[in-house]
Each structure stands twice: as structure tokens, then as C-alpha cells.
Motif scaffolding. Structure first.
Motif, PDB file in Angstrom:
ATOM      1  N   ILE A  71       0.779  -1.255  -0.021  1.00 44.93           N
ATOM      2  CA  ILE A  71      -0.040  -0.007   0.019  1.00 44.93           C
ATOM      3  C   ILE A  71       0.703   1.127  -0.021  1.00 44.93           C
ATOM      4  O   ILE A  71       2.123   1.318   0.348  1.00 44.93           O
ATOM      5  N   MET A  72       0.276   2.351  -0.368  1.00 42.69           N
ATOM      6  CA  MET A  72       0.800   3.659  -0.494  1.00 42.69           C
ATOM      7  C   MET A  72      -0.186   4.638   0.077  1.00 42.69           C
ATOM      8  O   MET A  72      -1.266   4.445   0.102  1.00 42.69           O
ATOM      9  N   PRO A  73       0.438   5.882   0.451  1.00 45.19           N
ATOM     10  CA  PRO A  73      -0.615   6.902   0.873  1.00 45.19           C
ATOM     11  C   PRO A  73      -1.228   7.407  -0.499  1.00 45.19           C
ATOM     12  O   PRO A  73      -0.770   7.612  -1.691  1.00 45.19           O
ATOM     13  N   CYS A  74      -2.604   7.539  -0.631  1.00 42.32           N
ATOM     14  CA  CYS A  74      -3.355   8.194  -1.439  1.00 42.32           C
ATOM     15  C   CYS A  74      -2.743   9.457  -2.088  1.00 42.32           C
ATOM     16  O   CYS A  74      -2.493  10.198  -1.255  1.00 42.32           O
ATOM     17  N   LYS A  75      -2.758   9.346  -3.301  1.00 39.44           N
ATOM     18  CA  LYS A  75      -2.101  10.500  -3.963  1.00 39.44           C
ATOM     19  C   LYS A  75      -3.141  11.863  -3.298  1.00 39.44           C
ATOM     20  O   LYS A  75      -2.611  13.041  -3.482  1.00 39.44           O
ATOM     21  N   THR A  76      -4.289  11.667  -3.194  1.00 39.60           N
ATOM     22  CA  THR A  76      -5.349  12.830  -2.874  1.00 39.60           C
ATOM     23  C   THR A  76      -5.357  13.163  -1.450  1.00 39.60           C
ATOM     24  O   THR A  76      -5.280  14.422  -0.967  1.00 39.60           O
ATOM     25  N   GLU A  94      -4.925   5.947  -5.879  1.00 40.19           N
ATOM     26  CA  GLU A  94      -5.787   6.741  -5.082  1.00 40.19           C
ATOM     27  C   GLU A  94      -6.641   5.666  -4.172  1.00 40.19           C
ATOM     28  O   GLU A  94      -6.742   4.793  -4.684  1.00 40.19           O
ATOM     29  N   CYS A  95      -7.102   6.104  -3.239  1.00 37.43           N
ATOM     30  CA  CYS A  95      -8.077   5.343  -2.367  1.00 37.43           C
ATOM     31  C   CYS A  95      -9.358   5.171  -3.297  1.00 37.43           C
ATOM     32  O   CYS A  95      -9.671   5.985  -4.141  1.00 37.43           O
ATOM     33  N   GLU A  96     -10.260   4.299  -2.690  1.00 40.79           N
ATOM     34  CA  GLU A  96     -11.480   4.166  -3.484  1.00 40.79           C
ATOM     35  C   GLU A  96     -12.424   5.282  -3.372  1.00 40.79           C
ATOM     36  O   GLU A  96     -12.913   5.623  -4.361  1.00 40.79           O
ATOM     37  N   HIS A  97     -12.486   6.096  -2.178  1.00 40.27           N
ATOM     38  CA  HIS A  97     -13.120   7.177  -1.950  1.00 40.27           C
ATOM     39  C   HIS A  97     -12.754   8.364  -3.011  1.00 40.27           C
ATOM     40  O   HIS A  97     -13.812   8.923  -3.488  1.00 40.27           O
ATOM     41  N   CYS A  98     -11.419   8.522  -3.012  1.00 37.29           N
ATOM     42  CA  CYS A  98     -10.991   9.662  -3.978  1.00 37.29           C
ATOM     43  C   CYS A  98     -11.423   9.480  -5.405  1.00 37.29           C
ATOM     44  O   CYS A  98     -11.702  10.172  -6.239  1.00 37.29           O
ATOM     45  N   PHE A  99     -10.985   8.138  -5.651  1.00 41.53           N
ATOM     46  CA  PHE A  99     -11.313   7.802  -7.091  1.00 41.53           C
ATOM     47  C   PHE A  99     -12.491   7.931  -7.456  1.00 41.53           C
ATOM     48  O   PHE A  99     -13.103   8.290  -8.537  1.00 41.53           O
ATOM     49  N   MET A 100     -13.422   7.447  -6.612  1.00 42.48           N
ATOM     50  CA  MET A 100     -14.954   7.588  -6.936  1.00 42.48           C
ATOM     51  C   MET A 100     -15.404   8.980  -6.951  1.00 42.48           C
ATOM     52  O   MET A 100     -16.413   9.165  -7.827  1.00 42.48           O
ATOM     53  N   LYS A 101     -14.831   9.638  -6.051  1.00 40.82           N
ATOM     54  CA  LYS A 101     -15.273  11.161  -6.137  1.00 40.82           C
ATOM     55  C   LYS A 101     -15.075  11.828  -7.271  1.00 40.82           C
ATOM     56  O   LYS A 101     -15.819  12.477  -7.904  1.00 40.82           O
ATOM     57  N   LYS A 102     -13.878  11.379  -7.850  1.00 37.17           N
ATOM     58  CA  LYS A 102     -13.430  12.060  -9.257  1.00 37.17           C
ATOM     59  C   LYS A 102     -14.241  11.454 -10.168  1.00 37.17           C
ATOM     60  O   LYS A 102     -14.621  12.433 -11.385  1.00 37.17           O
ATOM     61  N   LEU A 103     -14.428  10.331 -10.231  1.00 40.69           N
ATOM     62  CA  LEU A 103     -15.331   9.366 -11.264  1.00 40.69           C
ATOM     63  C   LEU A 103     -16.585  10.115 -11.235  1.00 40.69           C
ATOM     64  O   LEU A 103     -17.220  10.436 -12.408  1.00 40.69           O
ATOM     65  N   ASN A 104     -17.565  10.164 -10.073  1.00 39.43           N
ATOM     66  CA  ASN A 104     -18.839  10.847 -10.113  1.00 39.43           C
ATOM     67  C   ASN A 104     -18.881  12.253 -10.391  1.00 39.43           C
ATOM     68  O   ASN A 104     -19.582  12.799 -11.227  1.00 39.43           O
ATOM     69  N   GLU A 105     -17.813  13.109 -10.278  1.00 38.30           N
ATOM     70  CA  GLU A 105     -17.545  14.306 -10.729  1.00 38.30           C
ATOM     71  C   GLU A 105     -17.576  14.408 -12.228  1.00 38.30           C
ATOM     72  O   GLU A 105     -18.342  15.071 -12.894  1.00 38.30           O
ATOM     73  N   GLU A 106     -16.742  13.565 -12.913  1.00 39.01           N
ATOM     74  CA  GLU A 106     -16.751  13.467 -14.271  1.00 39.01           C
ATOM     75  C   GLU A 106     -18.233  13.145 -14.871  1.00 39.01           C
ATOM     76  O   GLU A 106     -18.505  13.634 -15.742  1.00 39.01           O
ATOM     77  N   PHE A 107     -18.739  12.121 -14.172  1.00 40.23           N
ATOM     78  CA  PHE A 107     -20.314  11.755 -14.712  1.00 40.23           C
ATOM     79  C   PHE A 107     -20.925  12.888 -14.351  1.00 40.23           C
ATOM     80  O   PHE A 107     -21.748  12.839 -15.520  1.00 40.23           O
ATOM     81  N   ASP A 108     -20.928  13.571 -13.509  1.00 38.50           N
ATOM     82  CA  ASP A 108     -22.016  14.899 -13.321  1.00 38.50           C
ATOM     83  C   ASP A 108     -21.679  15.596 -14.465  1.00 38.50           C
ATOM     84  O   ASP A 108     -22.659  16.260 -15.020  1.00 38.50           O
ATOM     85  N   GLY A 109     -20.541  15.887 -14.953  1.00 38.85           N
ATOM     86  CA  GLY A 109     -20.111  16.657 -15.923  1.00 38.85           C
ATOM     87  C   GLY A 109     -20.947  16.313 -17.294  1.00 38.85           C
ATOM     88  O   GLY A 109     -21.497  17.010 -17.947  1.00 38.85           O
ATOM     89  N   PHE A 110     -20.473  14.990 -17.613  1.00 34.55           N
ATOM     90  CA  PHE A 110     -21.271  14.296 -18.564  1.00 34.55           C
ATOM     91  C   PHE A 110     -22.730  14.403 -18.726  1.00 34.55           C
ATOM     92  O   PHE A 110     -23.485  14.764 -19.695  1.00 34.55           O
ATOM     93  N   GLU A 111     -23.485  14.231 -17.685  1.00 33.23           N
ATOM     94  CA  GLU A 111     -24.790  14.264 -17.553  1.00 33.23           C
ATOM     95  C   GLU A 111     -25.385  15.586 -17.695  1.00 33.23           C
ATOM     96  O   GLU A 111     -26.385  15.590 -18.289  1.00 33.23           O
ATOM     97  N   LYS A 112     -24.551  16.783 -17.017  1.00 31.72           N
ATOM     98  CA  LYS A 112     -25.020  18.008 -17.176  1.00 31.72           C
ATOM     99  C   LYS A 112     -24.990  18.409 -18.834  1.00 31.72           C
ATOM    100  O   LYS A 112     -25.909  19.028 -19.158  1.00 31.72           O
ATOM    101  N   LYS A 113     -24.099  18.041 -19.491  1.00 31.71           N
ATOM    102  CA  LYS A 113     -23.899  18.242 -20.983  1.00 31.71           C
ATOM    103  C   LYS A 113     -25.170  17.576 -21.839  1.00 31.71           C
ATOM    104  O   LYS A 113     -25.606  18.042 -22.514  1.00 31.71           O
ATOM    105  N   TYR A 114     -25.229  16.301 -21.192  1.00 33.94           N
ATOM    106  CA  TYR A 114     -26.320  15.465 -22.005  1.00 33.94           C
ATOM    107  C   TYR A 114     -27.722  16.145 -21.764  1.00 33.94           C
ATOM    108  O   TYR A 114     -28.569  16.219 -22.637  1.00 33.94           O
ATOM    109  N   GLN A 115     -27.926  16.573 -20.466  1.00 34.46           N
ATOM    110  CA  GLN A 115     -29.238  16.866 -20.293  1.00 34.46           C
ATOM    111  C   GLN A 115     -29.434  18.379 -20.892  1.00 34.46           C
ATOM    112  O   GLN A 115     -30.453  18.654 -21.371  1.00 34.46           O
ATOM    113  N   ALA A 116     -28.429  19.385 -21.071  1.00 33.79           N
ATOM    114  CA  ALA A 116     -28.635  20.377 -21.847  1.00 33.79           C
ATOM    115  C   ALA A 116     -28.753  20.289 -23.390  1.00 33.79           C
ATOM    116  O   ALA A 116     -29.473  20.784 -24.082  1.00 33.79           O
ATOM    117  N   LYS A 117     -28.128  19.459 -23.724  1.00 34.99           N
ATOM    118  CA  LYS A 117     -28.532  18.719 -25.332  1.00 34.99           C
ATOM    119  C   LYS A 117     -29.812  18.421 -25.398  1.00 34.99           C
ATOM    120  O   LYS A 117     -30.589  18.615 -26.526  1.00 34.99           O
TER     121      LYS A 117
END
Length: 180
Positions: A71-76, A94-117
Motif C-alpha cells: 500500500i501507499m498513501p493516497c495521492k489525494t 488513489e483510495c477508493e473514496h477519492c477515485f470514486m469522487k473524481k469519477l462521479n464528478e466526471e459523470f456529473d459533468g457528462f450528465e449536465k452536458k447531456y441534459q443541456a443537449k
């Protein structure tokens, strides 16, 4: 003889790793494979030794395999994370929590663009006289599933189903009807 219920632990500093023999080894006769978990939902990884058949594996083999995981310290956030140089992981330090937070933020960005379209397309088709949007999934015999969106004018259930039947594999019962 090993069973899927075999559990193992190992300490990395003050972090306790837990591991279990992966059930797939017994279902498919694959080589020795263990699932290793970090505490508090910090993530899990799979480690395999292709040179040892599960039927020949011992508890010592499992413990030796667990010892390879570092193991190592999470980069974040500095919480424990799997060291990608010692095991297969797509978390890149990265730990699971930080990885998923970034992944969810990315998904939210895609979802926002999709809903606007979608909002823009709804306005375009409403201006052309359409009154409803129909959305469903198509499950073709071959290839990937995909979402089907149709804009219609005052559709009846029968008209919607007839249009969906033209698309082989379209879900004719689980569609979503949205008034524009």
C-alpha cells in the motif's frame, strides 16, 4: 483444502489488509486468486498466482500471495491506497473514496452536458410540432444496447409500440414518455 470461506490478514504498518480466496477459483478451476481489501471501504484488488492451481493451493500459498500486495498513501488524501506497482488496480495510487469522487464528478459533468443537449433537442422538436419525447433502450440480437429517443406528436400507446417494434430489440413496455 482451501474453500471460499478462507480469510487471511496482513499488516502494512498500522493498516490491516484482509483477503479471501476468490470464489471463481472453485467455480471455474482457475489458478489461485485472492481478493484483498483495504479497511473502511478503501478499495479492493485481485491478486493471482497463475503457477498454482486452486486444487493444489495451500493456506501458505495464499498468505505468500497476500504478502506481495503493498500500500501507499493516497495521492489525494493520504489514506491507504493500493500500490499499483505491486498489484493490478485502475486507481493509480488513489483510495477508493477519492477515485470514486473524481469519477462521479466526471459523470456529473457528462450528465449536465447531456441534459443541456436534450433540452435543446426538445425545444427544436417542439418548434416543429412534436408534443412528446419517447425514450427506451434497444437490445439488438448482436452488438451493444443503445438508447433510442423519438419525438412524436400526440402519440397513443399503440403508435409508440408500433414505432418501437420497427426497431428490433426495442423495449416496448419500459419506455419513458415525456411531454414537451
Amino acid at each position: 483444502m482451501l474453500t471460499p470461506a478462507h480469510n487471511f490478514t496482513a499488516m502494512r504498518g498500522d493498516v490491516e489488509l484482509t483477503a479471501e480466496v476468490s470464489p471463481c477459483c472453485f467455480m471455474y478451476g482457475s489458478p489461485l486468486q485472492i481478493t484483498v481489501r483495504l479497511p473502511n471501504g478503501g478499495g479492493d484488488t485481485i491478486v493471482q498466482n497463475k503457477d498454482i492451481a486452486i486444487k493444489d493451493a495451500t493456506e501458505g500459498d495464499c498468505k505468500s500471495l497476500l504478502e506481495t500486495v503493498q500500500i501507499m498513501p493516497c495521492k489525494t488524501c493520504q489514506k491507504p491506497a493500493f500500490d499499483p506497482s505491486s498489484c493490478r488496480t485502475n486507481r493509480d495510487g488513489e483510495c477508493e473514496h477519492c477515485f470514486m469522487k473524481k469519477l462521479n464528478e466526471e459523470f456529473d459533468g457528462f450528465e449536465k452536458k447531456y441534459q443541456a443537449k436534450l433540452k435543446k433537442d426538445d425545444a427544436k422538436y417542439k418548434a416543429k410540432g412534436c408534443t412528446h419525447r419517447v425514450t427506451t433502450w434497444v437490445h439488438p440480437t448482436r452488438g451493444d444496447d443503445y438508447q433510442l429517443i423519438m419525438w412524436m406528436t400526440n402519440p397513443t400507446a399503440e403508435e409508440i409500440v408500433a414505432q418501437l417494434k420497427k426497431k428490433r430489440g426495442a423495449d416496448t413496455t419500459g419506455y419513458q414518455l415525456v411531454a414537451l
